[in-house]
Enzyme design. Structure first.
Site, PDB file in Angstrom:
ATOM      1  N   GLY A  35     -15.887  93.875  81.858  1.00  0.00           N
ATOM      2  CA  GLY A  35     -14.814  94.291  82.751  1.00  0.00           C
ATOM      3  C   GLY A  35     -13.939  95.345  82.104  1.00  0.00           C
ATOM      4  N   ASP A  68     -12.182  86.798  81.123  1.00  0.00           N
ATOM      5  CA  ASP A  68     -10.996  86.712  81.955  1.00  0.00           C
ATOM      6  C   ASP A  68     -10.686  85.295  82.415  1.00  0.00           C
ATOM      7  OD1 ASP A  68     -12.969  86.192  83.765  1.00  0.00           O
ATOM      8  OD2 ASP A  68     -12.484  87.819  85.145  1.00  0.00           O
ATOM      9  N   ASN A  69     -11.289  84.282  81.781  1.00  0.00           N
ATOM     10  CA  ASN A  69     -10.975  82.912  82.192  1.00  0.00           C
ATOM     11  C   ASN A  69     -11.132  81.945  81.034  1.00  0.00           C
ATOM     12  OD1 ASN A  69     -13.752  81.290  82.567  1.00  0.00           O
ATOM     13  ND2 ASN A  69     -14.071  83.428  83.193  1.00  0.00           N
ATOM     14  N   ARG A  88     -14.057  81.224  77.867  1.00  0.00           N
ATOM     15  CA  ARG A  88     -13.576  81.404  76.487  1.00  0.00           C
ATOM     16  C   ARG A  88     -13.798  80.139  75.662  1.00  0.00           C
ATOM     17  NH1 ARG A  88      -8.531  84.755  78.693  1.00  0.00           N
ATOM     18  NH2 ARG A  88      -8.936  86.774  77.708  1.00  0.00           N
ATOM     19  N   CYS A 131       6.551  68.654  98.819  1.00  0.00           N
ATOM     20  CA  CYS A 131       7.641  68.642  99.795  1.00  0.00           C
ATOM     21  C   CYS A 131       8.447  69.945  99.753  1.00  0.00           C
ATOM     22  CB  CYS A 131       8.551  67.437  99.578  1.00  0.00           C
ATOM     23  SG  CYS A 131       9.214  67.286  97.906  1.00  0.00           S
TER      24      CYS A 131
END
Length: 553
Positions: A24, A115-116, A120, A171
């Site tokens: 990337g 990227d995650n 990794r 909530c």
């Protein structure tokens, strides 16, 4: 670059076998740098294909490449810098069983451009098992980070806990949003309720069970049988006008019946399309890009209704559900419109499409120059490793602002391994606290604790009782009969120990069982004792750590 290296180092570079994981933003810069530095044997692995949104920062790709494999195109383009470089591309997931420990042992060095967190963690464990040095990296906007991981010498990627994604009480999202991000979360939940895989925890209807609403008139409605949002919208054939009326008028009127919620808050104002604010006109600079401009309420209304119709047609075409994608135009515009309509109702600031995309996608906009700097630092650290001078390696942090020494790059000593780390310590152990009364299903232990929490894909588990009693086997079907049984059926009690074998990462782990007297079935996993990091000596103001989980695009 070759002329800048001494002959001995140049020969080592040419003979080095390097693996790049990720093609990337950082991966493109890194691959180009490796080729220009003289590396001749490079493998690159990436599962993704090229999207048009990649083209502004991943310069190895062009418009004609959209839809093609990132790894394959990155190989072709990088080869133009040096046709003698032998680059092998793998358009595949690094989790594939084919890329086992023996695969990693083929290489002299591994460089992450991921990227995650899950990927990794996996590469970290594979490099530890194969005893191969790993250069880890990441970027988040203008911030960047590079560090080196070597088994037994430095901290591994999992030695220190990573921050978890911020969550908000249900909530708050459903009843009392007080920040624009609450409206973004509600809008994404609405998308999933209408088009995605419905999740009861992501219900968007007013929550009459809100503790703050106790004593309100709405309490009597708790006995009313409610239908799911998906059932309701299907019954009205996804009529855009009916959906708008329900979510932005009827549900808000219902919220107002919970009068106790509004004793100290500004009450919401139900939408009235016949009476839009006269001042709903923004004098915005035309220099702003279209996705950075705020939408008028009229644009939000028309966009919401148009996207409802478009997404409904897509749902009919594609099957049972849709997955929200920040790069899909109708999906992003739906969430942007719904976010701003709800924000208006609750008197909150509206957001641009760019801001909604960043928040809803949990991303930090990627900066090409940051990736370029990080890619260069990775190669510098790789040269130290190849030179057998790993003691020269540092953790490097790229800052937004210069520090007291007027430096944007801050280099720190590599931290020593955390002796309590459950991944890289000599005797890794964790503690699992479970309910004494509820105990725990073996299936919960397998799916939630081992696979989800500890990320062990195919574990073998036996009780450390001297008998070798097998609880879970990685062989398909061998212990399926155990899954619906509880721990106590196997004589597991407070103080019992489970031995876990992770053959994929070639590691072993001990799970210490502790019982508590709570009546619920909740559990707590204690991964390590207090983290220890003796090697990293720096002030927080000198080198703020970049979140290693931040997306690098």
């Amino acid at each position: 670059m070759n002329s800048a290296l001494c002959q001995e180092l140049l020969e080592r570079v040419r003979s080095c076998k390097a693996l790049v994981v990720g093609a990337g933003g950082i991966g493109c810069e890194l691959l180009k740098n490796l080729v220009l530095a003289g590396f001749k044997t490079i493998s690159v692995i990436d599962l993704d294909t090229i999207d048009v949104s990649n083209l502004n920062r991943q310069f190895l790709f062009q418009k004609k490449h959209v839809g093609k494999s990132k790894a394959e195109v990155a190989k072709e383009t990088a080869s133009l810098y040096d046709s003698s470089a032998d680059i092998i591309a793998y358009h595949d997931s690094v989790f594939n069983m084919e890329y086992d420990i023996n695969f990693f042992r083929r290489f002299d060095i591994v460089m992450n451009a991921l990227d995650n967190k899950a990927a990794r963690n996996h590469v970290n464990r594979m490099c530890l098992a194969a005893n191969i040095p790993l250069v880890e990296s990441g970027s988040a906007g203008y911030l960047g980070q590079v560090t080196v991981i070597q088994k037994g010498l430095t901290e591994c990627y999992e030695c220190q806990p990573k921050p978890t994604a911020k969550t908000f009480p249900g909530c708050t999202i459903r009843n009392t949003p007080s920040e624009p991000i609450h409206c973004v979360v509600w809008a994404k939940h609405l998308f999933n309720q209408l088009y995605g895989e419905p999740d009861a925890d992501e219900d968007v209807s007013p929550d009459a069970a809100d503790p703050e609403a106790a004593g309100s008139g709405a309490e009597t409605d708790l006995l009313i049988q409610r239908v799911s949002t998906r059932e309701w919208v299907s019954s009205c054939s996804y009529n855009p006008d009916k959906l708008f009326q329900k979510f932005f008028t009827d549900d808000i009127n219902y919220l107002l019946t919970m009068d106790k919620l509004w004793q100290t808050r500004r009450p919401p104002v139900p939408f009235n399309t016949q009476c839009l604010p006269l001042d709903d006109v923004f004098s915005q600079s035309m220099e702003l890009l279209p996705d950075q401009r705020l939408w008028s309420l009229q644009v939000c209304i028309s966009s919401f209704k148009r996207c409802v119709a478009d997404l409904s047609k897509k749902l009919d075409r594609d099957g049972d559900f849709l997955v929200w994608d920040k790069d899909h135009v109708a999906s992003l515009e739906f969430v942007t419109a719904a976010t701003n309509l709800r924000a208006h109702i609750f008197g909150l600031s509206r957001l641009s499409q760019f801001e909604v995309k960043s928040m809803a996608g949990n991303i930090v906009p990627a900066i090409a120059s940051t990736n370029a700097v990080v890619g260069g630092i990775i190669v510098m650290e790789a040269l130290h490793i190849i030179s057998s001078k790993i003691y020269h390696c540092k953790s490097t942090y790229l800052r937004c602002q210069p520090n007291a020494q007027k430096s944007l790059l801050v280099r720190c000593s590599l931290p020593h391994p955390n002796p309590s780390c459950y991944v890289c310590s000599d005797q890794p152990e964790v503690t699992l606290k479970v309910s004494r009364k509820g105990s725990m299903l073996i299936e919960t232990l397998l799916e939630k604790v081992l696979k989800m929490e500890l990320e062990i894909a195919a574990p073998d588990v036996e009780i450390d009782d001297g008998k070798g009693t097998i609880l879970i086997s990685s062989e398909d079907g061998e212990t399926d009969d155990n899954l619906l049984l509880k721990l106590d059926r196997f004589g597991i009690r407070d103080g019992s120990r489970l031995k876990v074998d992770d053959f994929i990462h070639n590691t072993k782990l001990i799970i210490n069982i502790e019982f508590h007297d709570n009546t619920d079935d909740k559990y707590e996993l204690v991964r390590s004792a207090k983290s220890i990091s003796k090697g990293l000596k720096r002030k927080a103001t000198e080198a703020p750590q970049v979140n290693k989980r931040a997306r690098e695009n």
